[in-house]
Enzyme design. Structure first.
Site, short mmCIF file in Angstrom:
data_model
loop_
_atom_site.label_atom_id
_atom_site.label_comp_id
_atom_site.label_asym_id
_atom_site.label_seq_id
_atom_site.Cartn_x
_atom_site.Cartn_y
_atom_site.Cartn_z
CE LYS A 193 -3.54 2.37 2.70
NZ LYS A 193 -4.48 2.29 3.81
CE LYS A 246 -5.99 1.88 -0.45
NZ LYS A 246 -6.30 2.00 0.93
#
Ligand code: PBG
Length: 326
Positions: A193, A246
């Site tokens: 992330k 992400k």
């Protein structure tokens, strides 16, 4: 001329047959935002087409998704109040816990419920963990995260998805779930992330922007891809069952690299900023929303994602069923 690539592009049926990338509504996950209160179904300004639902109204969002063939949800919560320890995250009657019970009671196992495990929506300072001065204390945060995950599972979550980016949190969550008899509950780790500006609309929607500083001391630097593999491998060793990259669109190379170097199912999160950009450009008459939505989603699967978390889940499911993509 022997090689005429155009031969296989002549008709829609033929193009459909030779497609290299296959997609299914089964691989789509729709984010849903729960808000403390009653009779709330209010549009989220930063995410057009999405709503804040109180637990008694969330079935509206679920029904709509089921009509499109989407039956997997990623739940976020907006608590009534916040404090430095984010106690709303692990409260037995916390907003996500209430939402889980309400949905489960009505839909049973017809729906698959995944919860985002993080502190930022619940802390008064908006950071993803417990503060020590102005820094987030990694090790002190771990028990709060595992407690949050456990309370979600006890309230009915099928899977937990830690998004906080503390080191060691997958192992901590796995251990507490196992100790409580939940050894079969999978963990979807937001392993890779990035500290991203693409989360802007989400932070408005979830009221989770940090009150000072940024998340660069715990989320990843967008320049790095080898570090993504390190994160993915670390979380795999700690017991993650699925991995996530992400954001998605600006990180297709990362999706590809993680896919080639790991063996777990791989999810990609097409985040709020990706959705908002397409919506805004379409609204301004600059692009064709349907076409860009479809092409973006295909590119994420083509890069190697097995699962897509997207605010367009319902519309994409329709596009797949029509045969326009997948
Ligand atoms: C919580 C969390 C965030 C997102 C998912 N979980 C925000 C953040 O890290 O600041 C972003 C999702 C999106 O932008 O759609 N930590």
């Amino acid at each position: 001329m022997i090689d005429r690539s155009r031969r296989l592009r002549t008709t829609p049926l033929l193009r459909g047959m030779v497609r290299e990338t296959r997609m299914s509504p089964q691989s789509l996950i729709l984010p849903l935002f729960l808000q403390e209160g009653e009779k709330i179904c209010s549009p989220i300004p930063s995410l057009p087409g999405h709503f804040h639902y109180s637990p008694d109204e969330v079935s509206r969002g679920i029904e709509e998704a089921l009509r499109h063939g989407v039956n997997k949800f990623l739940l976020f919560g907006l608590p009534a109040s916040k404090d430095p320890e984010g106690s709303g995250a692990y409260a037995e009657d916390g907003i996500v816990q209430q939402g889980l019970r309400a949905i489960r009671q009505k839909y049973g196992k017809e729906v698959y419920l995944i919860t985002d495990v993080c502190m930022c929506e619940y802390t008064s300072h908006g950071h993803c963990g417990i503060l020590c001065g102005e820094t987030v204390d990694n090790d002190k945060t771990l028990p709060y995260l595992s407690r949050t995950a456990l309370s979600h599972v006890q309230a009915g979550a099928d899977m937990v998805a830690p998004s906080d980016m503390m080191d060691g949190r997958v192992a901590a969550i796995r251990q507490l779930l196992d100790e409580n008899g939940f050894e079969n509950t999978p963990i979807l780790s937001y392993a890779v992330k990035y500290a991203s500006s693409f989360y802007g609309p989400f932070r408005d929607a979830a009221g989770s922007a940090p009150s000072f500083g940024d998340r660069k001391s715990y989320q990843m630097d967008c320049h790095n891809v080898r570090e993504a593999l390190k994160e993915a491998m670390q979380d795999t060793r700690e017991g993650a069952d699925l991995l996530m990259v992400k954001p998605a669109l600006s990180y297709l190379d990362v999706i590809r690299a993680v896919k080639e170097n790991t063996h777990l199912p791989l999810a990609a999160y097409s985040v709020s900023g990706e959705y908002a950009m397409i919506k805004a450009a379409a609204q301004a008459g600059l692009i064709d929303e349907y076409g860009v939505m479809c092409e973006s989603a295909v590119s994420i699967f083509r890069a190697g994602a097995d699962i897509l978390i997207t605010y367009y889940a319902n519309e994409l499911a329709d596009a797949i069923m029509k045969g326009d993509i997948g």
